[in-house]
Design a protein around this motif. Structure first.
Motif, PDB file in Angstrom:
ATOM      1  N   ASN A 165       4.873  -7.356  -9.363  1.00  0.00           N
ATOM      2  CA  ASN A 165       4.888  -5.924  -9.668  1.00  0.00           C
ATOM      3  C   ASN A 165       5.674  -5.266  -8.545  1.00  0.00           C
ATOM      4  O   ASN A 165       5.132  -4.530  -7.726  1.00  0.00           O
ATOM      5  CB  ASN A 165       3.423  -5.454  -9.710  1.00  0.00           C
ATOM      6  CG  ASN A 165       3.244  -4.172 -10.466  1.00  0.00           C
ATOM      7  OD1 ASN A 165       4.211  -3.471 -10.740  1.00  0.00           O
ATOM      8  ND2 ASN A 165       1.997  -3.853 -10.793  1.00  0.00           N
ATOM      9  N   ARG A 173       7.554  -3.058  -6.183  1.00  0.00           N
ATOM     10  CA  ARG A 173       7.586  -1.608  -5.986  1.00  0.00           C
ATOM     11  C   ARG A 173       8.225  -1.282  -4.638  1.00  0.00           C
ATOM     12  O   ARG A 173       8.455  -2.162  -3.812  1.00  0.00           O
ATOM     13  CB  ARG A 173       6.153  -1.046  -6.025  1.00  0.00           C
ATOM     14  CG  ARG A 173       5.593  -0.902  -7.408  1.00  0.00           C
ATOM     15  CD  ARG A 173       4.084  -0.843  -7.376  1.00  0.00           C
ATOM     16  NE  ARG A 173       3.530  -2.097  -6.850  1.00  0.00           N
ATOM     17  CZ  ARG A 173       2.259  -2.276  -6.513  1.00  0.00           C
ATOM     18  NH1 ARG A 173       1.402  -1.291  -6.642  1.00  0.00           N
ATOM     19  NH2 ARG A 173       1.847  -3.435  -6.045  1.00  0.00           N
ATOM     20  N   PHE A 194      -9.348 -11.706  -6.229  1.00  0.00           N
ATOM     21  CA  PHE A 194      -9.396 -10.343  -5.710  1.00  0.00           C
ATOM     22  C   PHE A 194     -10.728 -10.080  -5.026  1.00  0.00           C
ATOM     23  O   PHE A 194     -11.787 -10.191  -5.637  1.00  0.00           O
ATOM     24  CB  PHE A 194      -9.179  -9.321  -6.829  1.00  0.00           C
ATOM     25  CG  PHE A 194      -9.145  -7.918  -6.303  1.00  0.00           C
ATOM     26  CD1 PHE A 194      -8.004  -7.442  -5.685  1.00  0.00           C
ATOM     27  CD2 PHE A 194     -10.259  -7.089  -6.372  1.00  0.00           C
ATOM     28  CE1 PHE A 194      -7.960  -6.153  -5.151  1.00  0.00           C
ATOM     29  CE2 PHE A 194     -10.226  -5.804  -5.843  1.00  0.00           C
ATOM     30  CZ  PHE A 194      -9.077  -5.351  -5.228  1.00  0.00           C
ATOM     31  N   GLN A 223      -3.071   1.130   1.340  1.00  0.00           N
ATOM     32  CA  GLN A 223      -2.889   0.869  -0.087  1.00  0.00           C
ATOM     33  C   GLN A 223      -4.113   1.323  -0.884  1.00  0.00           C
ATOM     34  O   GLN A 223      -3.982   1.901  -1.962  1.00  0.00           O
ATOM     35  CB  GLN A 223      -2.652  -0.635  -0.277  1.00  0.00           C
ATOM     36  CG  GLN A 223      -2.130  -1.003  -1.642  1.00  0.00           C
ATOM     37  CD  GLN A 223      -1.646  -2.448  -1.696  1.00  0.00           C
ATOM     38  OE1 GLN A 223      -1.596  -3.132  -0.671  1.00  0.00           O
ATOM     39  NE2 GLN A 223      -1.272  -2.903  -2.874  1.00  0.00           N
ATOM     40  N   PHE A 244      -4.003  -2.832 -12.376  1.00  0.00           N
ATOM     41  CA  PHE A 244      -2.677  -2.223 -12.227  1.00  0.00           C
ATOM     42  C   PHE A 244      -1.858  -2.763 -11.057  1.00  0.00           C
ATOM     43  O   PHE A 244      -0.661  -2.545 -10.999  1.00  0.00           O
ATOM     44  CB  PHE A 244      -2.805  -0.702 -12.099  1.00  0.00           C
ATOM     45  CG  PHE A 244      -3.395  -0.056 -13.313  1.00  0.00           C
ATOM     46  CD1 PHE A 244      -2.660   0.029 -14.491  1.00  0.00           C
ATOM     47  CD2 PHE A 244      -4.693   0.445 -13.297  1.00  0.00           C
ATOM     48  CE1 PHE A 244      -3.202   0.614 -15.623  1.00  0.00           C
ATOM     49  CE2 PHE A 244      -5.241   1.038 -14.428  1.00  0.00           C
ATOM     50  CZ  PHE A 244      -4.500   1.131 -15.592  1.00  0.00           C
ATOM     51  N   GLU A 245      -2.497  -3.430 -10.109  1.00  0.00           N
ATOM     52  CA  GLU A 245      -1.719  -3.929  -8.975  1.00  0.00           C
ATOM     53  C   GLU A 245      -1.657  -5.458  -8.983  1.00  0.00           C
ATOM     54  O   GLU A 245      -0.616  -6.016  -8.670  1.00  0.00           O
ATOM     55  CB  GLU A 245      -2.290  -3.389  -7.658  1.00  0.00           C
ATOM     56  CG  GLU A 245      -2.430  -1.865  -7.710  1.00  0.00           C
ATOM     57  CD  GLU A 245      -2.156  -1.159  -6.399  1.00  0.00           C
ATOM     58  OE1 GLU A 245      -2.273  -1.768  -5.326  1.00  0.00           O
ATOM     59  OE2 GLU A 245      -1.834   0.048  -6.459  1.00  0.00           O
ATOM     60  N   VAL A 246      -2.750  -6.115  -9.292  1.00  0.00           N
ATOM     61  CA  VAL A 246      -2.695  -7.573  -9.404  1.00  0.00           C
ATOM     62  C   VAL A 246      -2.110  -7.930 -10.770  1.00  0.00           C
ATOM     63  O   VAL A 246      -1.072  -8.576 -10.863  1.00  0.00           O
ATOM     64  CB  VAL A 246      -4.087  -8.201  -9.221  1.00  0.00           C
ATOM     65  CG1 VAL A 246      -4.000  -9.714  -9.387  1.00  0.00           C
ATOM     66  CG2 VAL A 246      -4.662  -7.838  -7.861  1.00  0.00           C
ATOM     67  N   ALA A 247      -2.766  -7.507 -11.835  1.00  0.00           N
ATOM     68  CA  ALA A 247      -2.147  -7.620 -13.156  1.00  0.00           C
ATOM     69  C   ALA A 247      -1.273  -6.383 -13.329  1.00  0.00           C
ATOM     70  O   ALA A 247      -1.086  -5.604 -12.396  1.00  0.00           O
ATOM     71  CB  ALA A 247      -3.205  -7.714 -14.229  1.00  0.00           C
ATOM     72  N   ASN A 248      -0.753  -6.204 -14.480  1.00  0.00           N
ATOM     73  CA  ASN A 248       0.228  -5.142 -14.694  1.00  0.00           C
ATOM     74  C   ASN A 248      -0.072  -4.574 -16.072  1.00  0.00           C
ATOM     75  O   ASN A 248       0.711  -4.723 -17.008  1.00  0.00           O
ATOM     76  CB  ASN A 248       1.633  -5.775 -14.622  1.00  0.00           C
ATOM     77  CG  ASN A 248       2.708  -4.774 -14.351  1.00  0.00           C
ATOM     78  OD1 ASN A 248       2.500  -3.572 -14.468  1.00  0.00           O
ATOM     79  ND2 ASN A 248       3.885  -5.271 -14.000  1.00  0.00           N
ATOM     80  N   ALA A 262      -5.165 -15.272 -10.096  1.00  0.00           N
ATOM     81  CA  ALA A 262      -5.278 -14.426  -8.912  1.00  0.00           C
ATOM     82  C   ALA A 262      -6.725 -14.360  -8.467  1.00  0.00           C
ATOM     83  O   ALA A 262      -7.642 -14.547  -9.253  1.00  0.00           O
ATOM     84  CB  ALA A 262      -4.783 -13.021  -9.237  1.00  0.00           C
ATOM     85  N   LEU A 273      -7.823 -18.216  -3.324  1.00  0.00           N
ATOM     86  CA  LEU A 273      -7.069 -17.035  -3.771  1.00  0.00           C
ATOM     87  C   LEU A 273      -7.940 -15.788  -3.665  1.00  0.00           C
ATOM     88  O   LEU A 273      -7.482 -14.720  -3.271  1.00  0.00           O
ATOM     89  CB  LEU A 273      -6.604 -17.211  -5.219  1.00  0.00           C
ATOM     90  CG  LEU A 273      -5.668 -18.391  -5.506  1.00  0.00           C
ATOM     91  CD1 LEU A 273      -5.381 -18.481  -7.000  1.00  0.00           C
ATOM     92  CD2 LEU A 273      -4.363 -18.253  -4.725  1.00  0.00           C
ATOM     93  N   TYR A 274      -9.213 -15.944  -4.043  1.00  0.00           N
ATOM     94  CA  TYR A 274     -10.166 -14.832  -3.989  1.00  0.00           C
ATOM     95  C   TYR A 274     -10.339 -14.339  -2.555  1.00  0.00           C
ATOM     96  O   TYR A 274     -10.261 -13.142  -2.272  1.00  0.00           O
ATOM     97  CB  TYR A 274     -11.490 -15.308  -4.585  1.00  0.00           C
ATOM     98  CG  TYR A 274     -12.694 -14.451  -4.306  1.00  0.00           C
ATOM     99  CD1 TYR A 274     -12.915 -13.277  -5.011  1.00  0.00           C
ATOM    100  CD2 TYR A 274     -13.620 -14.831  -3.342  1.00  0.00           C
ATOM    101  CE1 TYR A 274     -14.030 -12.490  -4.762  1.00  0.00           C
ATOM    102  CE2 TYR A 274     -14.740 -14.059  -3.083  1.00  0.00           C
ATOM    103  CZ  TYR A 274     -14.941 -12.884  -3.796  1.00  0.00           C
ATOM    104  OH  TYR A 274     -16.033 -12.123  -3.537  1.00  0.00           O
ATOM    105  N   ASN A 324      -6.996 -12.858  -1.366  1.00  0.00           N
ATOM    106  CA  ASN A 324      -6.353 -11.860  -2.220  1.00  0.00           C
ATOM    107  C   ASN A 324      -4.913 -12.251  -2.540  1.00  0.00           C
ATOM    108  O   ASN A 324      -3.964 -11.516  -2.251  1.00  0.00           O
ATOM    109  CB  ASN A 324      -6.381 -10.477  -1.559  1.00  0.00           C
ATOM    110  CG  ASN A 324      -7.704  -9.776  -1.780  1.00  0.00           C
ATOM    111  OD1 ASN A 324      -8.129  -9.585  -2.911  1.00  0.00           O
ATOM    112  ND2 ASN A 324      -8.362  -9.410  -0.687  1.00  0.00           N
ATOM    113  N   LYS A 325      -4.783 -13.416  -3.149  1.00  0.00           N
ATOM    114  CA  LYS A 325      -3.444 -13.886  -3.464  1.00  0.00           C
ATOM    115  C   LYS A 325      -3.313 -14.234  -4.942  1.00  0.00           C
ATOM    116  O   LYS A 325      -4.304 -14.446  -5.633  1.00  0.00           O
ATOM    117  CB  LYS A 325      -3.100 -15.098  -2.590  1.00  0.00           C
ATOM    118  CG  LYS A 325      -2.887 -14.672  -1.137  1.00  0.00           C
ATOM    119  CD  LYS A 325      -2.504 -15.808  -0.232  1.00  0.00           C
ATOM    120  CE  LYS A 325      -2.226 -15.262   1.174  1.00  0.00           C
ATOM    121  NZ  LYS A 325      -1.934 -16.346   2.129  1.00  0.00           N
ATOM    122  N   VAL A 326      -2.065 -14.281  -5.355  1.00  0.00           N
ATOM    123  CA  VAL A 326      -1.757 -14.518  -6.755  1.00  0.00           C
ATOM    124  C   VAL A 326      -0.766 -15.672  -6.836  1.00  0.00           C
ATOM    125  O   VAL A 326       0.203 -15.716  -6.077  1.00  0.00           O
ATOM    126  CB  VAL A 326      -1.107 -13.262  -7.387  1.00  0.00           C
ATOM    127  CG1 VAL A 326      -0.858 -13.481  -8.877  1.00  0.00           C
ATOM    128  CG2 VAL A 326      -1.953 -12.018  -7.136  1.00  0.00           C
TER     129      VAL A 326
END
Lengths: 418, 418
Positions: free
Chosen positions: A176, A178, B315, B329, B172-176, B313, A305-306, A309-311
Motif C-alpha cells: 500500500n 504511500r 498485527f 502513524q 486499511f493499512e495492512v490490507a487494502n 500478515a 509476523l504478529y 507487525n509484518k506482512v
C-alpha cells in the motif's frame, strides 16, 4: 540435461501442440520462412526443456481465433526471466513440449472470433497470452487484450504489459505504497526494477533502494535513490542509511533471501516474493537440483509476523491472469497505467530489440544480467550480423553450453540497443 | 497453576512495582479506598499470573508525571481479551507481577510533566498506556494521548481506542479494503468485530462474513452481511455463498485456523492474525501448555503464497505502539477515526459498565463470550449488588476456579448493560 532425456521431443502430440504437427520437428533448415504464406507463420519453438539449443525458429500453422478470441498480427514480444525458467522446465506443472514460449506481445488486430466484440480490425493492441506470444500471429481471449495509447510504440507496449502491471499491483494493491515510504527492489536495472522505480516516482517522497550489477549503476542512477552492487551485503548497506529498515521489499531472488528481506522490514512493512531469478543462475546445471532449492525456502511463522507487525506476500501475475481469472482487476490496473503513460509519468525502458532468430542471444543477455530495461523480440526485424564474440549460434542440439557468469563489468553492449 | 507456584507473590519488588510497595500485598481489607486521599489511589492489582483470584482492588501510591508525560484522572478503562492473556501470563516476555493491568483509558488531564506541552489541564482525553490503565490515575507519554471528540462519552472513548485503531489499521493499512471486497471476521460480536463491521460499512458494497455465538445473532445481525454460528464449519458456509472465498480474513483465533483462513482467501487476499482468543478458552488449564500450542502454529511457505497470490500478515497494536514506536502513524489513524465518529459513521458499541471491584465478573463475561461490544471499567461506578448466581467473589486466593465453557446460549445478561 542430457540429450537422451529429450529423446521423445517432437514426437509428442498433445492438445497444446495441435497446431504444430505439420511443421514441428527437426527441420533446422526452416528457420526463416516467407511472411507472405497465408496459412503458415514463423514462430520460436522450444523443442524440449533445457539449454538455449532447445530453441529455434520454424514454421507453424497459422492459428485462427475461436469464439471470444482476438487474432493479433504480432509486432513485438516481451522477453522475461520467466521465459528462461520455462525453457529449463523449472516451473510448477510445466506444459508439454514442443511449445511456443512468450506471455506478452503487441500488434494489430487482424480478426475476431465468432460473436466476439470489443475490438476493430486494425486496432493497435497490447496483449497477454498463455504461451505462444513469440510468433508472427497469436490468438488470445479478448479479456487479455487492451487498446494501446496512441503515442505508445509496439516495443514499448511489449515492454509494458507484464513489468508495469506486476510492479503496480505489488506496490499499490498487495502493498500500500504511500507518501514517505521506502522500497527495496533487486535487479533495479531490469524490466520490473525500472517499472518499480518509475512508479515510486509518481508518489511524493518515496525512497527507492536498489541492487544492480555495478556496470549498470551509471545508466540507472537517476531512477533509484540508493544503488548497491548486487554482490554486496545489501542488508548492512540499507541499515546504514535507514536503521529502521524499509516499508516494502520486492524480492525476485527467492528462498535464501526471504529471511533477509523480512528482517529488513519496518513495522507494518510488506515483503513480496514475486519471482525466481536465482533459479537460473547456473545455466547448465540440472534444473531439477535447482527446483529442489525452490521448495526448500524458509517457512514463516505467523506468530512472528504478529509480534513484529509484518506482512509477507507472494505475487505471480501469470497465475493471477491464467489460473485465477482476475482479468477484470488487471484491466483496471492497465487503464490506470495507460493514464500515467499518457501523462508522461512513466515510460517503459527498452533495452534492445532482437529478431525472432536472435532469441538465443537475447536469452543469454538476460541470463548474464546484461540488460537495462526490457528485451524485446521485434517480429519484423531481420537478424543482425553476428558479432565475433557470439557463440550461441554454433551450439549443436543437445550440447551443454558454457556456464556464463553474470556481472561482467565490461559487458559488451549490442549494437541495436536503443 | 498451584498456589505454591505463586508463593512469592506480593513479595517481589522490582522497578515496575516501585509505586506499590506501601500498599501492595495481602491487605484484602483495603479493596475500597476513599477517592479523596491525595497521595493514594484505587487500582486493580494482578498479584501473580493465574485465575481470576489473582485480581483485587487495592490502594497504590499516586503516580506523578515525568517529563513528556500526561497525568490523567481516569474515568473509564477498556477490557480486552488480551487482558485475560496477561492475567494468565500467556504472552511473550510477560512483565513481573504484581502489576496493574490495562492498556487503554479515557479521562481528564490533571497535570503535565515538566517541559511537556500539547494538552491543557481539564482536557478530555483518550489514551494508550503500557499497563497501569485500571486505576483512578495514570501517567502516560503524550504521544499516546488524544483529545476526544466533544460528543464522545468516556466509556465510548475507552471502547474506541484499541478496537477501532486495530480494526482500521488492519483493514486499511495492512490490507487494502476497497469497494466491493469481502471480509471474514471471527467474534463478530466482540469489540474488534463490531469495529470491523462498522468500518466496512463506510466503504461501498463490502460484504462482511462474521462468526459469533448464536445467542448474539439477533443483536448484531444488522451489522454483518452473513452471520454463522461460531461452532459450525465456517469455511463451508462461506464457500456456499462465495465459492471464490473472501478478500480479507481477520483471525483472532490463532494457530489451527491459519490454514483454514489462508484457504478461504481469494487471489490477492490478505489473512491477518491479530490475536489469540483460543489461548484462554480453558480458564483453568496451565497456561504453559497453552503457550506451547501458541508456538506450534502452522508455518507458511512463501512459495505457496507466490503461486496462490496470497498475503499473510500479523498485527499487534500494542507492539506497534510500545515496542516499535509507531505513535505518529497511530495518531494519524486516530484523527481519521475521530473524523468518522464526528460524521456519525462509526460509534463504539459498549456492552456493559463495571466498577473496578467487578473486574472478575467482567473478565468472566468476556471469557464466556457473553459480551456484545466492549466491556468497560467505569472507575466512578459503585459495585452492583451481586446476583445470586455469581460466584467469583467467593473465590479464595489460589483456589482453582471452575472451568467455564463459552457459548452459553442463555447467558444471563447483567443489569448494568447499556
Amino acid at each position: 540435461m542430457k540429450p537422451t532425456d529429450m529423446a521423445k521431443e517432437g514426437t509428442e502430440t498433445t492438445e497444446e501442440t495441435e497446431h504444430m504437427i505439420e511443421t514441428n520437428g527437426a527441420k533446422e533448415t526452416e528457420t526463416v520462412v516467407s511472411a507472405g504464406d497465408a496459412k503458415e507463420m514463423r514462430a520460436v519453438i522450444l523443442s524440449g526443456f533445457g539449454g538455449l539449443n532447445k530453441l529455434r525458429v520454424t514454421k507453424k500453422a497459422m492459428p485462427e481465433p475461436q469464439e471470444g478470441e482476438v487474432k493479433i498480427r504480432v509486432k513485438a514480444c516481451g522477453l522475461n526471466f520467466l521465459d528462461l525458467m520455462v525453457r529449463q522446465g523449472n516451473i510448477d506443472s510445466p506444459p508439454k513440449t514442443p511449445l511456443v514460449p512468450g506471455f506478452e506481445c503487441s500488434g494489430i488486430v487482424e480478426a475476431m472470433g465468432e460473436n466476439t466484440k470489443g475490438f476493430e480490425i486494425g486496432d493497435r493492441v497490447m496483449a497477454f497470452v498463455n504461451y505462444n506470444a513469440w510468433a508472427e500471429v497469436v490468438c488470445t481471449p479478448l479479456d487479455y487484450v487492451y487498446n494501446m495509447p496512441d503515442d505508445m510504440t509496439f516495443p514499448e507496449a511489449a515492454a509494458f504489459s507484464m513489468n508495469f502491471v506486476a510492479a503496480y499491483m505489488m506496490l499499490f494493491e498487495v502493498a500500500n505504497l504511500r507518501e514517505g515510504m521506502s522500497v527495496l527492489v533487486h535487479s533495479a536495472g531490469g524490466g520490473v526494477g525500472q517499472a518499480v522505480a518509475q512508479l515510486c516516482s509518481t508518489i511524493p517522497s518515496v525512497t527507492v533502494f536498489g541492487t544492480a550489477s555495478s556496470f549498470k549503476h551509471e545508466a540507472i542512477k537517476d531512477s533509484v535513490t540508493h544503488l548497491f552492487d548486487r554482490n554486496i551485503d545489501y542488508v548492512q548497506e540499507v541499515k546504514k542509511i535507514s536503521p529502521e529498515g524499509v516499508d516494502i521489499v520486492l524480492d525476485c531472488l527467492s528462498g535464501e533471501n526471504t529471511g533477509k528481506g523480512l528482517g529488513l522490514l519496518r513495522p507494518l512493512g510488506t515483503y513480496i516474493l514475486y519471482g525466481s531469478s536465482n533459479m537460473v543462475t547456473g545455466e547448465t546445471k540440472s534444473f531439477f537440483s535447482l527446483a529442489k532449492s525452490w521448495w526448500q525456502v524458509e517457512k514463516v511463522n505467523p506468530i512472528k509476523l504478529y509480534e513484529e507487525n509484518k506482512v509477507i506476500a507472494g505475487f505471480s501475475l501469470l497465475n493471477l491472469l491464467f489460473k485465477q481469472g482476475r482479468c477484470g482487476q488487471v484491466k483496471t490496473v492497465v487503464e490506470k497505467l495507460f493514464s500515467l503513460y499518457n501523462q508522461k509519468k512513466i515510460k517503459p525502458v527498452v533495452d534492445s530489440l532482437w529478431a525472432l532468430e536472435e532469441v538465443k542471444e537475447a536469452m543469454q543477455r538476460i541470463h548474464d544480467r546484461g540488460n537495462i530495461g526490457k528485451l524485446i523480440l521485434d517480429v519484423e526485424k531481420s537478424p543482425t550480423p553476428l558479432m565475433a564474440s557470439d557463440s550461441t549460434e554454433t551450439s549443436e542440439a543437445g550440447e551443454e553450453e558454457e556456464e556464463h557468469e553474470g556481472d561482467n563489468d565490461n559487458k559488451e553492449r549490442m549494437p541495436f540497443i536503443q
